[in-house]
Motif scaffolding. Structure first.
Motif, PDB file in Angstrom:
ATOM      1  N   ILE A  30       0.841  -1.204   0.000  1.00 29.57           N
ATOM      2  CA  ILE A  30       0.000   0.000   0.000  1.00 29.57           C
ATOM      3  C   ILE A  30       0.875   1.252   0.000  1.00 29.57           C
ATOM      4  N   ARG A  38       1.879   9.323  -5.671  1.00 27.76           N
ATOM      5  CA  ARG A  38       2.264  10.708  -5.365  1.00 27.76           C
ATOM      6  C   ARG A  38       3.305  11.221  -6.355  1.00 27.76           C
TER       7      ARG A  38
ATOM      8  N   PHE B   6      -1.604   4.723  11.049  1.00 27.68           N
ATOM      9  CA  PHE B   6      -2.195   4.231   9.818  1.00 27.68           C
ATOM     10  C   PHE B   6      -2.053   2.710   9.713  1.00 27.68           C
ATOM     11  N   TYR B  10      -5.151   0.270   9.360  1.00 23.19           N
ATOM     12  CA  TYR B  10      -5.246  -0.661   8.230  1.00 23.19           C
ATOM     13  C   TYR B  10      -5.495  -2.080   8.728  1.00 23.19           C
ATOM     14  N   GLN B  36      -8.375  -1.941  -1.603  1.00 17.72           N
ATOM     15  CA  GLN B  36      -6.930  -1.704  -1.668  1.00 17.72           C
ATOM     16  C   GLN B  36      -6.625  -0.344  -2.284  1.00 17.72           C
ATOM     17  N   GLU B  37      -7.326  -0.012  -3.360  1.00 21.20           N
ATOM     18  CA  GLU B  37      -7.101   1.291  -3.996  1.00 21.20           C
ATOM     19  C   GLU B  37      -7.511   2.433  -3.066  1.00 21.20           C
ATOM     20  N   PHE B  39      -7.376   2.373   0.171  1.00 19.46           N
ATOM     21  CA  PHE B  39      -6.335   2.502   1.198  1.00 19.46           C
ATOM     22  C   PHE B  39      -5.084   3.181   0.637  1.00 19.46           C
ATOM     23  N   VAL B  40      -4.781   2.955  -0.630  1.00 19.64           N
ATOM     24  CA  VAL B  40      -3.656   3.665  -1.244  1.00 19.64           C
ATOM     25  C   VAL B  40      -3.907   5.174  -1.215  1.00 19.64           C
ATOM     26  N   ARG B  41      -5.118   5.560  -1.555  1.00 19.71           N
ATOM     27  CA  ARG B  41      -5.452   6.995  -1.530  1.00 19.71           C
ATOM     28  C   ARG B  41      -5.479   7.528  -0.102  1.00 19.71           C
ATOM     29  N   TRP B  43      -3.571   6.436   2.308  1.00 22.77           N
ATOM     30  CA  TRP B  43      -2.177   6.589   2.745  1.00 22.77           C
ATOM     31  C   TRP B  43      -1.604   7.899   2.218  1.00 22.77           C
ATOM     32  N   ASP B  44      -2.013   8.251   1.001  1.00 23.71           N
ATOM     33  CA  ASP B  44      -1.494   9.478   0.400  1.00 23.71           C
ATOM     34  C   ASP B  44      -1.901  10.717   1.206  1.00 23.71           C
ATOM     35  N   ARG B  46      -2.861  10.605   4.610  1.00 20.04           N
ATOM     36  CA  ARG B  46      -3.062  10.094   5.972  1.00 20.04           C
ATOM     37  C   ARG B  46      -2.911  11.179   7.015  1.00 20.04           C
TER      38      ARG B  46
END
Lengths: 139, 166
Positions: A30, A38, B6, B10, B36-37, B39-41, B43-44, B46
């Protein structure tokens, strides 16, 4: 109400079963995807900024460049200007004129509603004498 | 939210959210992908995630919107395929393999989302309306129709299974 409980229990058990079966990816995956996302977004921003900056510079250069302007004609000698053809009245001693309708039209007279007087007639052509013949178009 | 927070978030929510999204989409793999996608966003962003109504609701909303976008893309692809190629017969669900996923796929998208948020996520009607952007009356209508469809589709399976066991 029984339907409500029945539907709720079936949906909850389905969700719990799906959660149990789920194999969530490692958090490092992730994070790596987040970093890549980013970086990609920053690259898009940078490319957009560079493109817009280059366009702005090109526009400024184009707007600041000196333009070619033709020299202004001096006042009072408009008849000698090669760019503005002045109407000439020709006397016809021999053949018919090239443009009979032009000759047949009466000279412009300033009317009461005309605020600006017409420009003076051309000075190079002689004024038609009463003896000169003027060809009129057939009526 | 720090990196450690985070990671805890998660670990605690990914399975629950996958289950909720499974009920919303009716597709297990699709649910895993969109979670999953999301959670990627998450994390960006967070560091800003605490300011909203809640990180879990934020991830669920993002995942739901991703699922809706994918569903629309698939629908457009099907329409284009239907135009360009000859009509192909689509087999109906096998009566012996009918399960909750098939029942969920029979529901329209909004009814499915409202039912999942109300029955699985334990949200009130007002909270469902706030999360989906629908009016409270519309949510009640969707819930009533979803309940009727699911009951009519799932209840015969239960009765037949009980008769078979008995």
């Amino acid at each position: 109400m029984a339907d409500d409980d029945f539907v709720a229990s079936r949906l909850r058990s389905a969700a719990q079963e799906a959660g149990r079966r789920a194999l969530p990816v490692d958090l490092r995956v992730i994070e790596e995807r987040g970093r890549r996302r980013r970086r990609r977004r920053h690259a898009v921003f940078a490319a957009t900024g560079a493109f817009c900056g280059a366009g702005a510079v090109a526009l400024a250069l184009w707007a600041g460049a000196p333009r070619y302007e033709p020299p202004a004609a001096p006042h009072g000698v408009s008849s000698s200007s090669p760019r503005v053809p002045t109407p000439t009245v020709t006397t016809t001693d021999g053949g018919p004129p090239a443009d009979p309708t032009r000759l047949a039209s009466p000279p412009p007279t300033p009317g009461p509603s005309d605020p600006a007087p017409p420009s003076p007639p051309p000075s190079r052509s002689p004024r038609p004498s009463p003896d000169a013949t003027v060809t009129l178009p057939p009526v | 939210m720090t990196d450690e927070e985070f990671a805890v978030f998660y670990g605690h929510t990914v399975r629950r959210l996958t289950g909720q999204l499974y009920v919303m989409t009716g597709d297990f793999h699709e649910a895993q992908d969109v979670v999953q996608e999301a959670f990627v966003r998450a994390w960006d962003r967070r560091h800003r995630l605490r300011q909203g109504p809640g990180p879990e609701a934020w991830v669920r909303t993002v995942a739901r919107r991703l699922a809706v976008s994918r569903w629309r893309r698939v629908l457009r692809g099907r329409q284009l395929g239907r135009r360009s190629t000859a009509a192909t017969s689509v087999e109906g669900p096998d009566p012996g393999m009918v399960d909750i996923a098939a029942a969920l796929r029979r529901l329209p998208l909004r009814q499915r989302h409202c039912a999942a948020l109300f029955y699985v996520c334990d949200l009130s009607v007002e909270a469902v309306a706030a999360e989906t952007g629908l009016a409270v009356g519309t949510v009640k209508s969707h819930l009533s129709r979803a309940r009727a469809t699911l009951t009519s589709y799932l209840a015969p399976q239960v009765h037949s299974a009980e008769a078979h066991d008995g």
